[in-house]
Structure formats: structure tokens, C-alpha cells
Design an enzyme around this catalytic site. Structure first.
Site, PDB file in Angstrom:
ATOM      1  N   HIS A  68       0.857  -1.187   0.000  1.00 63.62           N
ATOM      2  CA  HIS A  68       0.000   0.000   0.000  1.00 63.62           C
ATOM      3  C   HIS A  68       0.890   1.234   0.000  1.00 63.62           C
ATOM      4  CE1 HIS A  68      -3.160   2.803   1.136  1.00 63.62           C
ATOM      5  NE2 HIS A  68      -3.995   1.867   0.728  1.00 63.62           N
ATOM      6  N   ASP A 112      -7.933  -5.522   0.192  1.00 60.85           N
ATOM      7  CA  ASP A 112      -8.418  -6.410  -0.867  1.00 60.85           C
ATOM      8  C   ASP A 112      -8.006  -7.869  -0.673  1.00 60.85           C
ATOM      9  OD1 ASP A 112      -9.692  -4.390  -2.409  1.00 60.85           O
ATOM     10  OD2 ASP A 112      -7.727  -3.669  -2.997  1.00 60.85           O
TER      11      ASP A 112
HETATM   12  N1  CMC Z   1       3.915  -7.611  -4.851  1.00 60.89           N
HETATM   13  C1  CMC Z   1       5.235  -7.601  -5.090  1.00 60.89           C
HETATM   14  N2  CMC Z   1       6.020  -6.506  -4.962  1.00 60.89           N
HETATM   15  C2  CMC Z   1       5.415  -5.378  -4.576  1.00 60.89           C
HETATM   16  C3  CMC Z   1       4.039  -5.325  -4.310  1.00 60.89           C
HETATM   17  C4  CMC Z   1       3.291  -6.501  -4.463  1.00 60.89           C
HETATM   18  N3  CMC Z   1       1.985  -6.507  -4.218  1.00 60.89           N
HETATM   19  N4  CMC Z   1       3.708  -4.064  -3.952  1.00 60.89           N
HETATM   20  C5  CMC Z   1       4.837  -3.354  -3.995  1.00 60.89           C
HETATM   21  N5  CMC Z   1       5.880  -4.145  -4.364  1.00 60.89           N
HETATM   22  C6  CMC Z   1       7.293  -3.769  -4.472  1.00 60.89           C
HETATM   23  C7  CMC Z   1       7.549  -2.990  -5.745  1.00 60.89           C
HETATM   24  O1  CMC Z   1       7.911  -3.857  -6.801  1.00 60.89           O
HETATM   25  C8  CMC Z   1       8.689  -2.078  -5.317  1.00 60.89           C
HETATM   26  O2  CMC Z   1       9.861  -2.859  -5.287  1.00 60.89           O
HETATM   27  P1  CMC Z   1      11.309  -2.197  -5.657  1.00 60.89           P
HETATM   28  O3  CMC Z   1      11.582  -1.209  -4.556  1.00 60.89           O
HETATM   29  O4  CMC Z   1      12.246  -3.350  -5.698  1.00 60.89           O
HETATM   30  O5  CMC Z   1      11.130  -1.551  -6.994  1.00 60.89           O
HETATM   31  C9  CMC Z   1       8.338  -1.735  -3.877  1.00 60.89           C
HETATM   32  O6  CMC Z   1       7.567  -2.847  -3.403  1.00 60.89           O
HETATM   33  C10 CMC Z   1       7.525  -0.459  -3.738  1.00 60.89           C
HETATM   34  O7  CMC Z   1       6.364  -0.604  -4.537  1.00 60.89           O
HETATM   35  P2  CMC Z   1       5.678   0.535  -5.391  1.00 60.89           P
HETATM   36  O8  CMC Z   1       5.012  -0.070  -6.580  1.00 60.89           O
HETATM   37  O9  CMC Z   1       6.659   1.629  -5.632  1.00 60.89           O
HETATM   38  O10 CMC Z   1       4.591   1.043  -4.354  1.00 60.89           O
HETATM   39  P3  CMC Z   1       3.392   2.003  -4.652  1.00 60.89           P
HETATM   40  O11 CMC Z   1       3.134   2.743  -3.418  1.00 60.89           O
HETATM   41  O12 CMC Z   1       3.647   2.788  -5.884  1.00 60.89           O
HETATM   42  O13 CMC Z   1       2.180   0.999  -5.001  1.00 60.89           O
HETATM   43  C11 CMC Z   1       0.423  -0.538  -4.728  1.00 60.89           C
HETATM   44  C12 CMC Z   1       1.211   0.620  -4.105  1.00 60.89           C
HETATM   45  C13 CMC Z   1      -0.797  -0.810  -3.849  1.00 60.89           C
HETATM   46  C14 CMC Z   1      -0.075  -0.131  -6.125  1.00 60.89           C
HETATM   47  C15 CMC Z   1       1.313  -1.794  -4.807  1.00 60.89           C
HETATM   48  O14 CMC Z   1       1.713  -2.180  -3.516  1.00 60.89           O
HETATM   49  C16 CMC Z   1       0.642  -2.946  -5.536  1.00 60.89           C
HETATM   50  O15 CMC Z   1       0.724  -3.029  -6.752  1.00 60.89           O
HETATM   51  N6  CMC Z   1      -0.052  -3.875  -4.791  1.00 60.89           N
HETATM   52  C17 CMC Z   1      -0.807  -4.925  -5.437  1.00 60.89           C
HETATM   53  C18 CMC Z   1      -2.143  -4.390  -5.919  1.00 60.89           C
HETATM   54  C19 CMC Z   1      -3.089  -4.146  -4.774  1.00 60.89           C
HETATM   55  O16 CMC Z   1      -3.257  -4.975  -3.895  1.00 60.89           O
HETATM   56  N7  CMC Z   1      -3.771  -2.993  -4.807  1.00 60.89           N
HETATM   57  C20 CMC Z   1      -4.752  -2.614  -3.790  1.00 60.89           C
HETATM   58  C21 CMC Z   1      -4.291  -1.485  -2.951  1.00 60.89           C
HETATM   59  S1  CMC Z   1      -5.233  -1.239  -1.434  1.00 60.89           S
HETATM   60  C22 CMC Z   1      -6.842  -0.821  -1.873  1.00 60.89           C
HETATM   61  C23 CMC Z   1      -6.975   0.258  -2.845  1.00 60.89           C
HETATM   62  O17 CMC Z   1      -6.310   1.283  -2.793  1.00 60.89           O
HETATM   63  O18 CMC Z   1      -7.820   0.104  -3.706  1.00 60.89           O
END
Ligand code: CMC
Length: 461
Positions: A310, A368
Site C-alpha cells: 500500500h 483487498d
Molecule cells: N507484490 C510484489 N512486490 C510489490 C508489491 C506486491 N503486491 N507491492 C509493492 N511491491 C514492491 C515494488 O515492486 C517495489 O519494489 P522495488 O523497490 O524493488 O522496486 C516496492 O515494493 C515499492 O512498490 P511501489 O510499486 O513503488 O509502491 P506504490 O506505493 O507505488 O504501489 C500498490 C502501491 C498498492 C499499487 C502496490 O503495492 C501494488 O501493486 N499492490 C498490489 C495491488 C493491490 O493490492 N492494490 C490494492 C491497494 S489497497 C486498496 C486500494 O487502494 O484500492
């Protein structure tokens, strides 16, 4: 609502000039540097892709402490509300700022309940969609279409604002259920006003005209809790979309419809459907969670652990804790066939929380991860999961939209950019343009020059 206080100022040295920027603090000790005069004073803007460090507004609606895993609506803990309140009570709290007394609540519920039918002409729209249509596409279109039926909304007149707020809350479950009925080829079931909000929705989803239908109270309460947990989450992607659309003076229905589209993506609300797809895939692949975790950690695979991570929570999402506990209760009473997927989810969570990759990045289950297991347990098909999220998030979108409009700093949202494209070029006449630019080739995925006969596109799709 308490306002923010001025704490002092920050100093920024830029291009040999020092400027003083006001520093403000909120009621929970969050701090922000006000850069609203930055460009005027320095000719510079700030760059913050994904807005991870940008506060787009001040807000008195929802508080999140992502480090501690705290979520509150208008100062009330999410755990307290999920246990004790009804969804419409929470909607009232979010929209009007205080919990209603019994008279206020009954007037609010009555105003909503009596508007649960959708305009007769709109029902024909549902038949125009193919059965394969994703219900989110129908939902966003129908919510926007309501502005055609209630044109008093278009100029956002204060006199009819409250009525339109009640209309949209009243009609969204009917629209959602009708889209489901269309997708399975069954006749729509009209709302029944003697039932409460969630009971009514479940009946519209699952009743058929030929039989009596008794709403399962366990299912109705589980759905109520899910809606409460989703009701607001401050400046997330869809809420920011609602605010941005509304900042142009777009009407309430149009702004909410924009938010529904933003919610649909699998990094946001679409993740609940993606989680169930992921769990099914792991089950069908033999249930080896460690193998799946290895795949996630291999960045080349492009696979993410859905329902994990998140932007704000660097700790357990408090909504996920409540849902995880509720899974056992709900599955014990209804939907026991959801048990194998719950077992896989728990194993997956345990493996991730003990793995350095997830620990270092502070990735925990989010809302989720477990919600879909409960929804599936009460019979909701997976392509309706994000629709349920939208029904739940609606009061939050409305509250945030109203707060934006009432803010003394209200102005159209219009971010800036740093331009990185070509400098001034001279127009080249068509006949003189021979080579295919590498950039265009990569966009069109073309290797080499297209042959003359391939240039004609015959498809009419
Ligand atoms: N699985 C694997 N790696 C992950 C995940 C994941 N679910 N989430 C983040 N990472 C890694 C990402 O690859 C990055 O790694 P590195 O530093 O090596 O590049 C690091 O963690 C930071 O991630 P980010 O993508 O920069 O984080 P963000 O804040 O931009 O994204 C997120 C947040 C929710 C989009 C992401 O965690 C994600 O894609 N999660 C899976 C989808 C999900 O469950 N979404 C629902 C969010 S909660 C409810 C809502 O808001 O609707």
C-alpha cells in the site's frame, strides 16, 4: 472541523535565491510545506511522480497513520464503526461530519430508501449491453446517465444537492444488481423498501420472480461491514479523480462516474477481483504458495502479490485485520466452500510476512486481500467485487467532493509538468516524410517499413 495551524516556515535555496515557505501542521501532527507561491517566487515547480509526497488538499474527513496502521472516519476508529454502526449511519457521518441522532438517521434512511428505483427509461440501457460486459463498465455509464434524468444536478444548485446525494446513494445498489441480472440473463428484481440497504441489495442480486427469497442475516451483516470498511480512504486514486473531475464544476454524478472508472484498475479497487483470480490460480497449480512467492520476487515475471502493499500503510492495513477475523466467522456460517481459498490466502500471507523481500519493503495485506473471500462466501461473483467496493466508497467520494467545493482554497485542479519533448521543429510536407521514426515504430509495434498493401485496414470492429 479544526483547521491546520501555522508552525513556522521552511527555507529553500533554489538557483541562488532563498525563499521562505510556510509550514503547517494538522490536528494529528502531520506536517506540510506550502509551496503554492513557489513558482511565482522561483520560476520552479516541484516534481513528484505518483504524488507520494504531495498533499493535494487539507481534509477533516479521514485520518490514516500508515506507520501505526490506524484508520479513522471523522475521528471514530474503523474498528468501532465496523462493529457497531450501520452503513448508512457511516455515510451520514462522512457526508455531514457527525453521527446522526435517531431522528436524523431515520429521516436520512427514509429519504434514501424511497429513491431506490431507477428511472424506467434507464432499464432499457441494461438490455443494450452484451452479457459479457464487465459490471464496472455498466456502473460507471449508468451513474453518469443519472445526470440526464436529474438535470437539476448539472449546475450543482445547493437547493437540490442534498436530494441528488440521496438519489445516488439510493440508486447505486439497484444499478449494480441490475447489471448482474443482465449478465446472467435473469429479469431484474425491483427494490423492496421494507428491507434495509444491504438486505435489499442481496435480494435484488439473488431473488428470482418465481420464488420467495429470505435474506440471510449473516450475509447482510457481513456485507454491511465490508461497505463500512470501504467507505472512505482519504486521497486515494479514485477519490482524487472525483475531486479533480469535480474541480471543473462537473456535476456530482459525472464526478462519481469518473471515480468509478479510476477504481476499476487492478492496482486500486480492481485488486479484490485479482486476488481471487490469483488464489484460484495457485489452487489450480497445486497450492504451492512458496513457488508463487518465488515468482513474485522474480521481477522479470511481472507478477505481483495482489492484495499486498500500500502507498500509505507500511504496517498491517487495519481493514485487512478486521476482514481476516471475519472470514472465519462468515465461512463457518455460510459459504464453507470458500475454505480452501482462505487456507491458501493464510499460507500466502504467512510466507510473505516471513520473507525478506516483503519485510524490507514493508508489504502487508491490504483491504483487498481477504474481502473477496467473504464476498465469495456470501455468493457474490468475482466480477462484482469492485462494484461492491464502489458502493461502499460512494459516501466517501461524496464527502470529499463536497469538502473540496466548500474549501476556501477551491480552484480547478491543474497540475504542471516539466516538458521533455522536441524543441521547435519545422513542418515537413507529407511527401517528404520517408523514414519510419523509431518512436512511432515502437508505439505501433512495427518491425521495419510497412508494405504498401498492409497499410489498408479493412476491419470494421
Ligand atoms: N507484490 C510484489 N512486490 C510489490 C508489491 C506486491 N503486491 N507491492 C509493492 N511491491 C514492491 C515494488 O515492486 C517495489 O519494489 P522495488 O523497490 O524493488 O522496486 C516496492 O515494493 C515499492 O512498490 P511501489 O510499486 O513503488 O509502491 P506504490 O506505493 O507505488 O504501489 C500498490 C502501491 C498498492 C499499487 C502496490 O503495492 C501494488 O501493486 N499492490 C498490489 C495491488 C493491490 O493490492 N492494490 C490494492 C491497494 S489497497 C486498496 C486500494 O487502494 O484500492
Amino acid at each position: 472541523m479544526k483547521n491546520y495551524t501555522k508552525l513556522g516556515h521552511a527555507e529553500l535555496k533554489v538557483l541562488g535565491k532563498t525563499v521562505k515557505l510556510p509550514l503547517y501542521g494538522g490536528t494529528e501532527d502531520e506536517k506540510g510545506i506550502d509551496i503554492s507561491q513557489l513558482r511565482e517566487q522561483t520560476a520552479c515547480i516541484t516534481l513528484d511522480p505518483g504524488y507520494a509526497n504531495t498533499g493535494s488538499c487539507t481534509s477533516g474527513i479521514t485520518f490514516i497513520d500508515g506507520e501505526k496502521g490506524i484508520l479513522r472516519y471523522r475521528g471514530y476508529a474503523i474498528e468501532d464503526l465496523a462493529k457497531n454502526a450501520s452503513f448508512l449511519e457511516v455515510a451520514y457521518l462522512l457526508i455531514y461530519g457527525e453521527l446522526p441522532n435517531p431522528t436524523q438517521l431515520s429521516a436520512f434512511v427514509n429519504k434514501i430508501t424511497r429513491r431506490s428505483m431507477i428511472p424506467e427509461g434507464m432499464k432499457r440501457f441494461f438490455h443494450g449491453y452484451p452479457e459479457s460486459a464487465h459490471p464496472m463498465s455498466i456502473l460507471s455509464a449508468m451513474i453518469c446517465s443519472l445526470s440526464a434524468y436529474y438535470p437539476d444536478c448539472i449546475h450543482n444548485h445547493p437547493e437540490t444537492m442534498d436530494l441528488n446525494i440521496c438519489r445516488i446513494i439510493a440508486k447505486i445498489p439497484s444499478i449494480a444488481a441490475f447489471s448482474y441480472k443482465q449478465s446472467i440473463g435473469q429479469p431484474i428484481i425491483e427494490p423492496m423498501n421494507k428491507l434495509n440497504y444491504t438486505e435489499n441489495f442481496l435480494r435484488m442480486m439473488f431473488a428470482v420472480p418465481t420464488e420467495e427469497y429470505d435474506v440471510d442475516p449473516v450475509a447482510a451483516r457481513a456485507l454491511e461491514m465490508i461497505l463500512i470498511l470501504h467507505a472512505d480512504h482519504e486521497q486515494n486514486c479514485s477519490t482524487s479523480t472525483v475531486r479533480i473531475a469535480g474541480s471543473s464544476q462537473a456535476n456530482l454524478y459525472a464526478s462519481i462516474s469518473a471515480g468509478i472508472c479510476a477504481l476499476w484498475g487492478y492496482l486500486h479497487g480492481g485488486a479484490n477481483q485479482a486476488v481471487i483470480d490469483m488464489l484460484r490460480q495457485i489452487r489450480n497449480d497445486g497450492g504451492d504458495v512458496k513457488k508463487f512467492i518465488r515468482q513474485v520476487k522474480d521481477k522479470k515475471s511481472g507478477v505481483r502479490l495482489m492484495g499486498f502493499g500500500h502507498r500509505v500503510y507500511k504496517n498491517y492495513d487495519p481493514r485487512a485485520s478486521i476482514l481476516k477475523k471475519a472470514c472465519d466467522d462468515v465461512l463457518a456460517k455460510v459459504g464453507t466452500d470458500g475454505r480452501p481459498l482462505l487456507d491458501i490466502a493464510k499460507k500466502l500471507e504467512n510466507a510473505a510476512l516471513h520473507d525478506d523481500y516483503f519485510v524490507e519493503r514493508k508489504l502487508y495485506p491490504n483491504v483487498d486481500f481477504y474481502s473477496g473471500i467473504i464476498l465469495r462466501g456470501i455468493g457474490i461473483p468475482s466480477d462484482m467485487f469492485t462494484v461492491i467496493f464502489a458502493i461502499g466508497r460512494l459516501p466517501g467520494w461524496i464527502a470529499q467532493w463536497l469538502e473540496m467545493r466548500e474549501s476556501p482554497t477551491f480552484r480547478i485542479a491543474r497540475p504542471r509538468q516539466i516538458y521533455t519533448g522536441n524543441n521547435l521543429r519545422k513542418y515537413v510536407p507529407l511527401k517528404k516524410r520517408e523514414t519510419l521514426s523509431k518512436k512511432v515504430a515502437s508505439i505501433l509495434k512495427i518491425k521495419g517499413e510497412p508494405k504498401a498493401k498492409e497499410k489498408v485496414e479493412w476491419s470494421r470492429q
